[in-house]
Design a protein around this motif. Structure first.
Motif, PDB file in Angstrom:
ATOM      1  N   GLU A 151      -2.215   4.459  -4.480  1.00 37.35           N
ATOM      2  CA  GLU A 151      -3.004   5.376  -3.350  1.00 37.35           C
ATOM      3  C   GLU A 151      -4.008   6.237  -4.219  1.00 37.35           C
ATOM      4  N   SER A 200       2.947   0.630   5.185  1.00 39.84           N
ATOM      5  CA  SER A 200       2.666  -0.783   4.587  1.00 39.84           C
ATOM      6  C   SER A 200       3.952  -0.861   3.462  1.00 39.84           C
ATOM      7  N   VAL A 222       2.429   0.780  -3.437  1.00 41.42           N
ATOM      8  CA  VAL A 222       1.111   1.002  -2.931  1.00 41.42           C
ATOM      9  C   VAL A 222       0.498   1.819  -4.141  1.00 41.42           C
ATOM     10  N   SER A 270      -9.675  -1.541   6.535  1.00 38.87           N
ATOM     11  CA  SER A 270      -8.999   0.047   6.389  1.00 38.87           C
ATOM     12  C   SER A 270      -7.926   0.024   7.681  1.00 38.87           C
ATOM     13  N   GLN A 304      -5.227   0.421  -2.077  1.00 36.36           N
ATOM     14  CA  GLN A 304      -6.200   1.047  -1.099  1.00 36.36           C
ATOM     15  C   GLN A 304      -7.463   1.332  -1.767  1.00 36.36           C
ATOM     16  N   GLY A 305      -8.478   0.912  -0.983  1.00 35.14           N
ATOM     17  CA  GLY A 305      -9.864   1.248  -1.286  1.00 35.14           C
ATOM     18  C   GLY A 305     -10.493   0.431  -2.285  1.00 35.14           C
ATOM     19  N   THR A 339      -6.142   7.227   4.302  1.00 39.12           N
ATOM     20  CA  THR A 339      -5.234   5.819   4.050  1.00 39.12           C
ATOM     21  C   THR A 339      -3.616   6.381   4.012  1.00 39.12           C
ATOM     22  N   HIS A 356      -1.340   4.826   6.514  1.00 43.67           N
ATOM     23  CA  HIS A 356      -1.267   3.069   6.416  1.00 43.67           C
ATOM     24  C   HIS A 356      -0.667   2.805   5.131  1.00 43.67           C
ATOM     25  N   SER A 357      -0.519   3.640   3.922  1.00 44.93           N
ATOM     26  CA  SER A 357       0.133   3.321   2.797  1.00 44.93           C
ATOM     27  C   SER A 357       1.712   3.427   3.172  1.00 44.93           C
ATOM     28  N   THR A 412      -7.335  -3.151   0.453  1.00 45.69           N
ATOM     29  CA  THR A 412      -8.023  -2.865   1.683  1.00 45.69           C
ATOM     30  C   THR A 412      -9.339  -2.286   1.290  1.00 45.69           C
ATOM     31  N   SER A 413     -10.152  -2.499   2.134  1.00 40.88           N
ATOM     32  CA  SER A 413     -11.676  -1.974   2.137  1.00 40.88           C
ATOM     33  C   SER A 413     -12.329  -1.771   3.360  1.00 40.88           C
TER      34      SER A 413
END
Length: 322
Positions: free
Chosen positions: A220, A233, A218, A207, A162-163, A226, A229-230, A186-187
């Motif tokens: 994180e 996913s 994931v 995102s 993430q990010g 997020t 979403h994490s 993701t971004s």
């Protein structure tokens, strides 16, 4: 000693608390060794220190900096392991409740010299550039532990980071792809996602965008923004490794029902051990992994590096040379 240090703290204007000048550093234990610094890099931790987070007034002025490479009095080039365990602690130093990082209790690495326990020195591997090795002791070590110690993944497994663009995220993409993992990111910024793909990610998503299939793990570091979403996913039985919460630690929905019903594992992770730093450096040298560097400048120009970090318009590490 010439150093970049927090002369005071200012939560609203951290740059105003930064001074780059000669300083008499705080005392350190007599048995510690001196290292003449060659290069160091900035972390968001340094900006938080200038804001006063984790740095109390009685410790000021404080030399900033966690990461770094230097030379010992007997001519050895070494990478500094920045996690300082409390006296008498044995075992995993990241579990020591009284641990600290350089620049929290004892002076940091943005200086001509630093003093540190001899056990915290790791030999600089052959073929690894000083500027690259100066980037790894904080963000890269955090990413290494998340991937190879906490996530429980193996070559061929899929990992969502993430990010994209953050220091830990960028390191994770480079390390994971070199180890044969399928890395996804993701971004909020399409350009940062594109650059992550250039570094080895298989694909980048916006995102909150739904992934084609669920991943095995994931990573994180974003937190509240997020978290849902994490969880959504992750495959059943997979692992979310948490090492930060830059957007806050209180998500709107904890997703507890999904977590227990699908038997997901939630694993915290903080920094890494000296032995993990040694393994990380060896892995980087053998695979010829080079951290992305935004810019390299002399210590005397540290203010410009801090300005760039505070503005947030960077991709990669900010390195200072001595």
């Amino acid at each position: 000693m010439f150093a970049a240090h927090a002369a005071r703290t200012d939560s609203a204007d951290p740059l105003s608390a930064l001074e780059i000048s000669d300083i008499v550093p705080a005392s350190t234990p007599a048995e510690w060794v001196s290292v003449r610094m060659k290069a160091a890099s900035l972390n968001h931790h340094d900006v938080w220190s200038l804001r006063g987070v984790g740095l109390s007034p009685e410790r000021l002025p404080m030399v900033l900096g966690c990461d770094g490479v230097g030379e010992t009095d007997d001519g050895r080039m070494v990478v500094l392991h920045t996690v300082i365990a409390s006296p008498g602690w044995t075992g995993d130093e990241t579990l020591d409740p009284k641990r600290s990082l350089l620049s929290e209790v004892y002076p940091g690495t943005l200086a001509e010299y630093v003093r540190i326990p001899a056990a915290n020195l790791v030999p600089l591997p052959e073929g690894l550039a000083v500027e690259h090795a100066a980037c790894v002791s904080t963000g890269w070590l955090t990413a290494y532990r998340m991937l190879f110690v906490q996530a429980g993944v193996k070559p061929g497994d899929s990992v969502l980071v993430q990010g994209a663009g953050g220091g830990v995220a960028t390191a994770a993409v480079q390390l994971g792809s070199a180890a044969g993992l399928r890395m996804f990111v993701t971004s909020r910024d399409e350009e940062r996602g594109r650059r992550a793909v250039e570094l080895g990610a298989e694909d980048a998503f916006g995102s909150g965008e739904r992934l084609p299939r669920r991943v095995d793990a994931v990573l994180e570091t974003v937190g509240a923004a997020t978290w849902s979403h994490s969880v959504k996913s992750l495959r059943p039985g997979g692992t979310i490794v948490i090492a930060g919460a830059t957007s806050g630690d209180a998500p709107d929905k904890a997703e507890l029902t999904r977590i227990f019903f699908q038997q997901m594992r939630i694993q915290g992770s903080t920094m890494g051990t000296r032995s993990e730093l040694e393994a990380l450096l060896s892995f980087m040298a053998s695979r010829r992994i080079e951290p992305v560097i935004d810019s390299v400048r002399p210590l005397s120009e540290a203010r410009g590096a801090f300005e760039r970090m505070i503005d947030g318009d960077l991709f990669g590490k900010l390195v200072l040379t001595m």
